[in-house]
Design an enzyme around this catalytic site. Structure first.
Site, PDB file in Angstrom:
ATOM      1  N   CYS A 135      -5.589 -53.220  -0.492  1.00 54.20           N
ATOM      2  CA  CYS A 135      -6.559 -52.707  -1.479  1.00 54.20           C
ATOM      3  C   CYS A 135      -6.630 -51.168  -1.546  1.00 54.20           C
ATOM      4  O   CYS A 135      -7.242 -50.620  -2.468  1.00 54.20           O
ATOM      5  CB  CYS A 135      -7.938 -53.298  -1.229  1.00 54.20           C
ATOM      6  SG  CYS A 135      -8.365 -53.393   0.505  1.00 54.20           S
ATOM      7  N   HIS A 248     -13.283 -48.590  -2.501  1.00 56.74           N
ATOM      8  CA  HIS A 248     -12.581 -47.708  -1.565  1.00 56.74           C
ATOM      9  C   HIS A 248     -12.348 -46.369  -2.265  1.00 56.74           C
ATOM     10  O   HIS A 248     -11.981 -46.337  -3.447  1.00 56.74           O
ATOM     11  CB  HIS A 248     -11.224 -48.291  -1.172  1.00 56.74           C
ATOM     12  CG  HIS A 248     -11.293 -49.549  -0.353  1.00 56.74           C
ATOM     13  ND1 HIS A 248     -12.464 -50.031   0.208  1.00 56.74           N
ATOM     14  CD2 HIS A 248     -10.312 -50.419   0.023  1.00 56.74           C
ATOM     15  CE1 HIS A 248     -12.190 -51.145   0.887  1.00 56.74           C
ATOM     16  NE2 HIS A 248     -10.902 -51.395   0.780  1.00 56.74           N
TER      17      HIS A 248
HETATM   18  N1  NAP Z   1     -11.587 -57.858   0.683  1.00 56.36           N
HETATM   19  C1  NAP Z   1     -10.666 -57.102   0.102  1.00 56.36           C
HETATM   20  O1  NAP Z   1     -10.943 -56.022  -0.480  1.00 56.36           O
HETATM   21  C2  NAP Z   1      -9.224 -57.523   0.123  1.00 56.36           C
HETATM   22  C3  NAP Z   1      -8.321 -56.791  -0.619  1.00 56.36           C
HETATM   23  C4  NAP Z   1      -6.972 -57.148  -0.609  1.00 56.36           C
HETATM   24  C5  NAP Z   1      -6.589 -58.230   0.144  1.00 56.36           C
HETATM   25  N2  NAP Z   1      -7.495 -58.942   0.868  1.00 56.36           N
HETATM   26  C6  NAP Z   1      -7.034 -60.098   1.622  1.00 56.36           C
HETATM   27  O2  NAP Z   1      -7.600 -61.274   1.025  1.00 56.36           O
HETATM   28  C7  NAP Z   1      -7.823 -62.270   2.017  1.00 56.36           C
HETATM   29  C8  NAP Z   1      -9.295 -62.718   1.982  1.00 56.36           C
HETATM   30  O3  NAP Z   1     -10.153 -61.631   2.148  1.00 56.36           O
HETATM   31  P1  NAP Z   1     -11.725 -61.731   1.902  1.00 56.36           P
HETATM   32  O4  NAP Z   1     -12.174 -60.329   1.960  1.00 56.36           O
HETATM   33  O5  NAP Z   1     -12.049 -62.545   0.694  1.00 56.36           O
HETATM   34  O6  NAP Z   1     -12.191 -62.525   3.233  1.00 56.36           O
HETATM   35  P2  NAP Z   1     -13.535 -63.401   3.464  1.00 56.36           P
HETATM   36  O7  NAP Z   1     -14.656 -62.924   2.636  1.00 56.36           O
HETATM   37  O8  NAP Z   1     -13.695 -63.425   4.940  1.00 56.36           O
HETATM   38  O9  NAP Z   1     -13.118 -64.867   2.958  1.00 56.36           O
HETATM   39  C9  NAP Z   1     -12.189 -65.677   3.649  1.00 56.36           C
HETATM   40  C10 NAP Z   1     -11.968 -66.969   2.909  1.00 56.36           C
HETATM   41  O10 NAP Z   1     -10.996 -67.750   3.639  1.00 56.36           O
HETATM   42  C11 NAP Z   1     -11.562 -69.012   3.945  1.00 56.36           C
HETATM   43  N3  NAP Z   1     -11.097 -69.469   5.250  1.00 56.36           N
HETATM   44  C12 NAP Z   1     -11.231 -68.831   6.437  1.00 56.36           C
HETATM   45  N4  NAP Z   1     -10.713 -69.606   7.436  1.00 56.36           N
HETATM   46  C13 NAP Z   1     -10.292 -70.742   6.839  1.00 56.36           C
HETATM   47  C14 NAP Z   1      -9.672 -71.939   7.316  1.00 56.36           C
HETATM   48  N5  NAP Z   1      -9.377 -72.108   8.609  1.00 56.36           N
HETATM   49  N6  NAP Z   1      -9.364 -72.911   6.417  1.00 56.36           N
HETATM   50  C15 NAP Z   1      -9.637 -72.753   5.111  1.00 56.36           C
HETATM   51  N7  NAP Z   1     -10.215 -71.648   4.583  1.00 56.36           N
HETATM   52  C16 NAP Z   1     -10.538 -70.662   5.450  1.00 56.36           C
HETATM   53  C17 NAP Z   1     -13.059 -68.783   3.970  1.00 56.36           C
HETATM   54  O11 NAP Z   1     -13.737 -70.019   3.806  1.00 56.36           O
HETATM   55  P3  NAP Z   1     -15.243 -70.234   4.366  1.00 56.36           P
HETATM   56  O12 NAP Z   1     -16.145 -69.482   3.415  1.00 56.36           O
HETATM   57  O13 NAP Z   1     -15.411 -71.701   4.289  1.00 56.36           O
HETATM   58  O14 NAP Z   1     -15.260 -69.678   5.753  1.00 56.36           O
HETATM   59  C18 NAP Z   1     -13.201 -67.837   2.768  1.00 56.36           C
HETATM   60  O15 NAP Z   1     -13.146 -68.579   1.579  1.00 56.36           O
HETATM   61  C19 NAP Z   1      -7.361 -61.638   3.335  1.00 56.36           C
HETATM   62  O16 NAP Z   1      -6.008 -62.007   3.521  1.00 56.36           O
HETATM   63  C20 NAP Z   1      -7.463 -60.155   3.069  1.00 56.36           C
HETATM   64  O17 NAP Z   1      -6.577 -59.419   3.885  1.00 56.36           O
HETATM   65  C21 NAP Z   1      -8.814 -58.618   0.853  1.00 56.36           C
END
Ligand code: NAP
Length: 340
Positions: A135, A248
């Site tokens: 990001c 960011h």
């Molecule tokens: N946040 C950003 O700005 C951003 C930017 C670019 C890329 N990313 C990438 O995008 C991805 C997600 O980021 P996020 O910020 O959205 O994280 P997050 O808010 O922590 O969300 C994680 C998601 O994954 C699910 N999950 C976690 N463990 C799981 C499992 N064992 N089985 C099935 N589902 C599971 C969670 O489900 P539950 O709700 O049920 O726990 C939730 O839906 C990561 O790879 C991150 O590096 C994020």
């Protein structure tokens, strides 16, 4: 590789997370042609109902037995482990995987795409997987691309100011609860970050390498070179987590191959699709996280010449990490693939 259809079946792995929720909003706003949605998350969220395009969709628990029959696209925004396990498997099964993690980004047979910058890379999908950048890389390359085209970019030095939503939903909750606790003179709980994030800054994102860089700093450099197709570009970054909920910011110093004054740089940046130049110091106009929250564009301000080097420029860039930094970029890639 994707058959043209009036509408598509999309699976979202990690639908209940910070990026997943934003993805549902963006699919609705942009009227993506959805035949149906399959939403996956952990057991904890199974059965929850989420709304998109006027319908309610039930969240399913993601398990090795989950069936993906009939799915055209899988957007993976969950964990590295899930990307590793399902990215490969679904890509091999003929599903177009758009992956948000760092797992595949630097693999030579996986395109790493920001549509405004390198949409042509989509023609090289081989394993069924397209990665979206980190990001902080996405807004950086959006700002560097017009400067590269105008005057060649030789070296980039940047410091990032990254919001807690970049870590996910749990980190947003931690900043809010620590702030409430501090205002009420209670002790704070630290679970997501190694130190208190409220009223603090952490010069640490990801893990540390042996040389002392953060993994986020290494990612930014490698991804920028890959997307701009400039393998010898020199990039060095310092990444800092700040107590901001969304967006960011990046202080960027660019050394160019050829002269480009600040006005010429502003004109080049303003002509870049998806970039807004917001830059008038006489009226105290510069981009801030609160301005860019919920917006699709990458905002650039504080454009000025750096007299300390030949052909130097300074920029200040702000963008919503959950939108252009993640969900929007992924949906734009899907749009590009259905419009070809
Ligand atoms: N946040 C950003 O700005 C951003 C930017 C670019 C890329 N990313 C990438 O995008 C991805 C997600 O980021 P996020 O910020 O959205 O994280 P997050 O808010 O922590 O969300 C994680 C998601 O994954 C699910 N999950 C976690 N463990 C799981 C499992 N064992 N089985 C099935 N589902 C599971 C969670 O489900 P539950 O709700 O049920 O726990 C939730 O839906 C990561 O790879 C991150 O590096 C994020």
């Amino acid at each position: 590789m994707l058959k043209k259809k009036p509408s598509y079946v999309m699976a979202i792995l990690g639908a209940t997370g910070a990026v997943g929720k934003e993805t549902l909003e963006i699919l609705e706003e942009r009227k993506f042609p959805l035949a149906s949605l399959r939403l996956f998350a952990s057991k904890r969220s199974a059965g929850e109902l989420m709304t998109c395009q006027g319908k309610e969709w039930k969240v399913e628990e993601l398990t090795p037995e989950s069936s993906f029959a009939g799915v055209d696209f899988a957007l993976i925004s969950a964990t590295d482990a899930i990307s590793r396990e399902y990215g490969q498997r679904l890509g091999a099964a003929g599903i177009v995987v758009i992956d948000d993690s760092g797992v595949f980004r630097m693999e030579s047979d996986v395109p790493l795409v920001v549509p405004e910058v390198n949409v042509h890379a989509l023609s090289t999908i081989r394993r069924g997987i397209v990665s979206i950048p980190n990001c902080t890389t996405t807004p950086l390359v959006m700002a560097l691309k017009p400067l590269q085209d105008a005057a060649g970019v030789k070296r980039v030095v940047l410091t990032t100011f990254q919001s807690v939503s970049g870590t996910g939903a749990a980190a947003m909750d931690e900043l809010i609860s620590q702030t409430k606790d501090l205002m009420a003179f209670r002790d704070v709980k630290t679970e997501v970050y190694p130190y208190q994030i409220a009223f603090n800054l952490l010069p640490h994102i990801g893990s540390f390498t042996e040389g002392g860089d953060c993994s986020e700093e290494v990612k930014i450099a490698g991804e920028t070179r890959k997307i701009l197709e400039t393998p010898s570009l020199r990039v060095t970054a310092t990444t800092v987590r700040v107590p901001v909920l969304r967006c960011h910011s990046e202080a960027i110093n660019v050394e160019l191959e050829r002269p480009l004054n600040a006005n010429e740089a502003r004109a080049a940046l303003a002509a870049m699709p998806g970039v807004i130049v917001y830059d008038d110091p006489s009226r105290k106009l510069y981009p801030m996280p609160l301005d860019a929250t919920g917006k699709d564009e990458v905002y650039v301000g504080r454009v000025r010449e750096d007299e300390s080097i030949t052909n130097g420029l300074n920029l200040w860039v702000v963008s919503d990490n959950l939108r252009k930094g993640a969900a929007l970029n992924a949906v734009q890639i899907a749009e590009c693939l259905v419009n070809v």
